[in-house]
Design a protein around this motif. Structure first.
Motif, PDB file in Angstrom:
ATOM      1  N   ARG A 115      -8.539  -2.330  -4.471  1.00  0.00           N
ATOM      2  CA  ARG A 115      -8.365  -3.726  -4.865  1.00  0.00           C
ATOM      3  C   ARG A 115      -7.126  -4.337  -4.201  1.00  0.00           C
ATOM      4  O   ARG A 115      -7.076  -5.539  -3.946  1.00  0.00           O
ATOM      5  CB  ARG A 115      -8.249  -3.831  -6.388  1.00  0.00           C
ATOM      6  N   LEU A 116      -6.139  -3.497  -3.927  1.00  0.00           N
ATOM      7  CA  LEU A 116      -4.887  -3.963  -3.344  1.00  0.00           C
ATOM      8  C   LEU A 116      -4.981  -4.158  -1.830  1.00  0.00           C
ATOM      9  O   LEU A 116      -4.314  -5.032  -1.256  1.00  0.00           O
ATOM     10  CB  LEU A 116      -3.790  -2.934  -3.665  1.00  0.00           C
ATOM     11  N   ALA A 117      -5.844  -3.387  -1.186  1.00  0.00           N
ATOM     12  CA  ALA A 117      -5.843  -3.314   0.272  1.00  0.00           C
ATOM     13  C   ALA A 117      -6.415  -4.567   0.941  1.00  0.00           C
ATOM     14  O   ALA A 117      -7.417  -5.125   0.498  1.00  0.00           O
ATOM     15  CB  ALA A 117      -6.636  -2.087   0.720  1.00  0.00           C
ATOM     16  N   LEU A 118      -5.744  -4.971   2.016  1.00  0.00           N
ATOM     17  CA  LEU A 118      -6.249  -6.023   2.899  1.00  0.00           C
ATOM     18  C   LEU A 118      -6.418  -5.447   4.294  1.00  0.00           C
ATOM     19  O   LEU A 118      -5.655  -4.586   4.720  1.00  0.00           O
ATOM     20  CB  LEU A 118      -5.272  -7.203   2.954  1.00  0.00           C
ATOM     21  N   ARG A 124      -5.055  -7.614  -7.114  1.00  0.00           N
ATOM     22  CA  ARG A 124      -5.861  -8.134  -6.011  1.00  0.00           C
ATOM     23  C   ARG A 124      -5.197  -9.347  -5.357  1.00  0.00           C
ATOM     24  O   ARG A 124      -5.230 -10.458  -5.901  1.00  0.00           O
ATOM     25  CB  ARG A 124      -7.249  -8.501  -6.513  1.00  0.00           C
ATOM     26  N   PRO A 125      -4.615  -9.179  -4.168  1.00  0.00           N
ATOM     27  CA  PRO A 125      -3.921 -10.306  -3.525  1.00  0.00           C
ATOM     28  C   PRO A 125      -4.843 -11.437  -3.091  1.00  0.00           C
ATOM     29  O   PRO A 125      -4.383 -12.568  -2.915  1.00  0.00           O
ATOM     30  CB  PRO A 125      -3.231  -9.660  -2.321  1.00  0.00           C
ATOM     31  N   ASN A 126      -6.141 -11.165  -2.920  1.00  0.00           N
ATOM     32  CA  ASN A 126      -7.054 -12.254  -2.547  1.00  0.00           C
ATOM     33  C   ASN A 126      -7.092 -13.352  -3.603  1.00  0.00           C
ATOM     34  O   ASN A 126      -7.386 -14.512  -3.300  1.00  0.00           O
ATOM     35  CB  ASN A 126      -8.468 -11.714  -2.327  1.00  0.00           C
ATOM     36  N   VAL A 127      -6.758 -12.999  -4.853  1.00  0.00           N
ATOM     37  CA  VAL A 127      -6.761 -13.995  -5.929  1.00  0.00           C
ATOM     38  C   VAL A 127      -5.725 -15.079  -5.662  1.00  0.00           C
ATOM     39  O   VAL A 127      -5.893 -16.226  -6.078  1.00  0.00           O
ATOM     40  CB  VAL A 127      -6.527 -13.315  -7.294  1.00  0.00           C
ATOM     41  N   SER A 158       3.444  -6.814  -9.675  1.00  0.00           N
ATOM     42  CA  SER A 158       4.475  -6.263  -8.796  1.00  0.00           C
ATOM     43  C   SER A 158       3.869  -5.365  -7.727  1.00  0.00           C
ATOM     44  O   SER A 158       4.434  -5.218  -6.639  1.00  0.00           O
ATOM     45  CB  SER A 158       5.497  -5.474  -9.625  1.00  0.00           C
ATOM     46  N   SER A 159       2.696  -4.779  -7.996  1.00  0.00           N
ATOM     47  CA  SER A 159       2.085  -3.879  -7.012  1.00  0.00           C
ATOM     48  C   SER A 159       1.663  -4.613  -5.744  1.00  0.00           C
ATOM     49  O   SER A 159       1.512  -4.004  -4.689  1.00  0.00           O
ATOM     50  CB  SER A 159       0.880  -3.167  -7.626  1.00  0.00           C
ATOM     51  N   ALA A 160       1.469  -5.933  -5.837  1.00  0.00           N
ATOM     52  CA  ALA A 160       1.068  -6.734  -4.673  1.00  0.00           C
ATOM     53  C   ALA A 160       2.134  -7.763  -4.316  1.00  0.00           C
ATOM     54  O   ALA A 160       1.826  -8.800  -3.714  1.00  0.00           O
ATOM     55  CB  ALA A 160      -0.262  -7.422  -4.948  1.00  0.00           C
ATOM     56  N   ALA A 161       3.394  -7.476  -4.643  1.00  0.00           N
ATOM     57  CA  ALA A 161       4.461  -8.481  -4.505  1.00  0.00           C
ATOM     58  C   ALA A 161       4.608  -8.994  -3.079  1.00  0.00           C
ATOM     59  O   ALA A 161       4.721 -10.210  -2.853  1.00  0.00           O
ATOM     60  CB  ALA A 161       5.780  -7.900  -4.995  1.00  0.00           C
ATOM     61  N   HIS A 162       4.618  -8.098  -2.099  1.00  0.00           N
ATOM     62  CA  HIS A 162       4.805  -8.529  -0.708  1.00  0.00           C
ATOM     63  C   HIS A 162       3.607  -9.340  -0.213  1.00  0.00           C
ATOM     64  O   HIS A 162       3.766 -10.370   0.447  1.00  0.00           O
ATOM     65  CB  HIS A 162       5.022  -7.318   0.193  1.00  0.00           C
ATOM     66  N   LEU A 172       0.825  -1.202   0.000  1.00  0.00           N
ATOM     67  CA  LEU A 172       0.000   0.000   0.000  1.00  0.00           C
ATOM     68  C   LEU A 172       0.863   1.258   0.000  1.00  0.00           C
ATOM     69  O   LEU A 172       0.564   2.237  -0.702  1.00  0.00           O
ATOM     70  CB  LEU A 172      -0.931  -0.001   1.212  1.00  0.00           C
ATOM     71  N   GLU A 173       1.949   1.222   0.766  1.00  0.00           N
ATOM     72  CA  GLU A 173       2.859   2.365   0.794  1.00  0.00           C
ATOM     73  C   GLU A 173       3.471   2.600  -0.583  1.00  0.00           C
ATOM     74  O   GLU A 173       3.554   3.736  -1.065  1.00  0.00           O
ATOM     75  CB  GLU A 173       3.963   2.121   1.828  1.00  0.00           C
ATOM     76  N   ALA A 174       3.891   1.521  -1.225  1.00  0.00           N
ATOM     77  CA  ALA A 174       4.471   1.639  -2.566  1.00  0.00           C
ATOM     78  C   ALA A 174       3.421   2.111  -3.566  1.00  0.00           C
ATOM     79  O   ALA A 174       3.721   2.896  -4.474  1.00  0.00           O
ATOM     80  CB  ALA A 174       5.054   0.301  -2.998  1.00  0.00           C
ATOM     81  N   GLY A 175       2.165   1.636  -3.407  1.00  0.00           N
ATOM     82  CA  GLY A 175       1.093   2.045  -4.302  1.00  0.00           C
ATOM     83  C   GLY A 175       0.805   3.533  -4.200  1.00  0.00           C
ATOM     84  O   GLY A 175       0.585   4.208  -5.213  1.00  0.00           O
ATOM     85  N   ARG A 176       0.801   4.046  -2.967  1.00  0.00           N
ATOM     86  CA  ARG A 176       0.578   5.486  -2.789  1.00  0.00           C
ATOM     87  C   ARG A 176       1.705   6.283  -3.422  1.00  0.00           C
ATOM     88  O   ARG A 176       1.472   7.307  -4.076  1.00  0.00           O
ATOM     89  CB  ARG A 176       0.451   5.818  -1.306  1.00  0.00           C
ATOM     90  N   ALA A 177       2.920   5.828  -3.242  1.00  0.00           N
ATOM     91  CA  ALA A 177       4.074   6.525  -3.822  1.00  0.00           C
ATOM     92  C   ALA A 177       4.027   6.507  -5.345  1.00  0.00           C
ATOM     93  O   ALA A 177       4.482   7.450  -6.000  1.00  0.00           O
ATOM     94  CB  ALA A 177       5.373   5.883  -3.328  1.00  0.00           C
ATOM     95  N   ALA A 178       3.484   5.421  -5.896  1.00  0.00           N
ATOM     96  CA  ALA A 178       3.404   5.288  -7.359  1.00  0.00           C
ATOM     97  C   ALA A 178       2.185   5.999  -7.933  1.00  0.00           C
ATOM     98  O   ALA A 178       2.018   6.045  -9.151  1.00  0.00           O
ATOM     99  CB  ALA A 178       3.378   3.817  -7.745  1.00  0.00           C
ATOM    100  N   GLY A 179       1.316   6.516  -7.074  1.00  0.00           N
ATOM    101  CA  GLY A 179       0.139   7.234  -7.535  1.00  0.00           C
ATOM    102  C   GLY A 179      -0.957   6.343  -8.085  1.00  0.00           C
ATOM    103  O   GLY A 179      -1.695   6.749  -8.989  1.00  0.00           O
ATOM    104  N   LEU A 180      -1.116   5.134  -7.528  1.00  0.00           N
ATOM    105  CA  LEU A 180      -2.191   4.254  -7.972  1.00  0.00           C
ATOM    106  C   LEU A 180      -3.546   4.906  -7.708  1.00  0.00           C
ATOM    107  O   LEU A 180      -3.718   5.634  -6.737  1.00  0.00           O
ATOM    108  CB  LEU A 180      -2.122   2.912  -7.244  1.00  0.00           C
TER     109      LEU A 180
END
Length: 422
Positions: free
Chosen positions: A74-77, A131-134, A155-159, A59-67
């Motif tokens: 979709r990324l958030a858990l 979506r990491p739930n997938v 890569s946006s959900a790599a961790h 999520l931190e990386a997504g915010r920095a990348a301007g998602l």
């Protein structure tokens, strides 16, 4: 043993290990698969802090990348979503085992007894975005249906994907499933995706779950069979006889409840005979909820504050709080619009006229067609499948939500007592 994170050079070795595991997994009994999925669900809940910590990095990386807001959603858990993922695995565990299910059979005139039974496909690669739930949904569905699974997230959900796959892999192997049956393919770029999509004879099916960009990337290089769980340009059509209050509820749910998913509505079509009665109230309600409206000239004559739609808006999967709106003169015109611009996903008609409903159901070339209900129900969980890998917009083998039965093929088992063909 943990699920493996591969470098691009090891994609083939991971796939070969999955192929070996698939042969053993096909013979695993239902009780062992059931126990493995329950073990995965329990492990997800037990290791919730670990999962949320990994997701926080993404999520931190997504915010920095301007998602976008939709992609971040979709990324958030959170705790509720992780428990929901675990419950989904339990729901899949509780489904009947599709492997060995007899779908046809009988005795032929020559005395041969035949049964047509479901069997696993083998090795399934699932490529997905955001979506990491997938990661868990796909793993649970594949394992339940006796298939080895290769997971390739974005890569946006790599961790998040790494920790989820590692937890699931450890739990599955600990419960008795073969090593190699679940692997995460990560760490490379397009070359890795190309390698995965060209492993003829090793990978039996690849399922890309994402937007048109991912679909095009796979279709350009794939040599293995593909089922596309692709874009959802979904429509709601308000017919001349519609209950307008019901229609407002349906379009609000279809557009606003979760705009960043493939079964959200992207276009609203309204019959001209109810446009003046329906549009002012409906558009105001949508606007109150933050929806940007783009309409044709007839919509703008009712509400001049609506932005003028351009041609590309009708074919766009916005995945955001944006809605295209058009007035049509008949159910036939609505059908023509959907078939011209739609993606074959999910469409809805709101009507009290059974002939209009029937015409819409027969005339639309999409996987799921609703009468007086929201498009948001197109989902494996809602359809009683526990979860889904995605929604197929194709016509062959699987169409609509892809669950455990859709991840199987069939074979014929034939018993005789010495027959020969003359």
């Amino acid at each position: 043993m943990a699920a493996t994170i591969a470098q691009p050079s090891s994609v083939t070795s991971l796939a070969l290990a999955a192929k070996s595991a698939a042969r053993r997994l096909a013979a695993v009994d239902s009780a062992t698969k059931h126990a493995a999925l329950l073990a995965i669900a329990d492990a997800l809940e037990a290791r919730l802090p670990e999962i949320l910590a990994a997701n926080a990095h993404d999520l931190e990386a997504g915010r920095a990348a301007g998602l976008s807001t939709a992609l971040m959603d979709r990324l958030a858990l959170d705790e509720a979503r992780v428990r929901g993922i675990a419950d989904g695995a339990r729901a899949i565990a509780a489904l009947p085992d599709p492997v060995g299910e007899v779908v046809d059979g009988g005795r032929l005139a020559n005395g041969l007894d035949f049964r047509k039974v479901r069997v696993p496909l083998g090795v399934i690669a699932v490529v997905y975005e955001a979506r990491p739930n997938v990661t868990i949904d796909a793993a649970a569905l594949c394992l339940k249906s006796g298939n080895a699974v290769l997971l390739r997230g974005s890569s946006s959900a790599a961790h998040s994907n790494e920790v989820l796959a590692r937890i699931a892999g450890e739990a599955a192997i600990g419960a008795g499933l073969p090593d190699g049956a679940l692997a995460l393919v990560a760490g490379g770029g397009r070359e890795e995706l190309t390698e995965l999509a060209q492993l003829e004879g090793i990978v039996d099916l690849i399922i890309p779950r994402g937007g048109e960009g991912l679909k095009k990337a796979i279709s350009a290089v794939a040599r293995v069979p593909v089922i596309y769980a692709a874009a959802g340009n979904c429509h709601v059509y308000v017919d001349a006889t519609a209950d307008l209050e019901m229609a407002t509820r349906i379009i609000l749910n279809a557009k606003v409840q979760r705009p960043g998913v493939c079964n959200a509505a992207e276009t609203l079509l309204v019959h001209s005979s109810v446009a003046l009665a329906f549009l002012p109230t409906a558009l105001a309600a949508l606007r109150e909820r933050g929806v940007e409206l783009r309409g044709d000239g007839r919509v703008r004559s009712v509400d001049p504050s609506v932005t003028e739609a351009v041609e590309s808006d009708w074919a766009e999967e916005f995945l955001a709080l944006i809605l295209a709106v058009r007035v049509v003169d008949s159910v036939e015109e609505a059908i023509d619009h959907v078939n011209q611009y739609g993606s074959g996903h999910s469409e809805a008609i709101v009507t009290n006229d059974r002939s209009s409903a029937r015409a819409f159901q027969l005339g639309i070339d999409s996987a799921c067609i609703y009468v007086n209900a929201s498009t948001r129900f197109t989902d494996g969980g809602e359809f009683g499948m526990g979860a889904e890998i995605g929604n197929s917009t194709q016509k062959l083998h699987a169409r609509g939500p892809i669950g455990v039965r859709e991840l199987c093929s069939t074979r014929y088992l034939v018993d005789g007592d010495g027959q020969i063909r003359g």
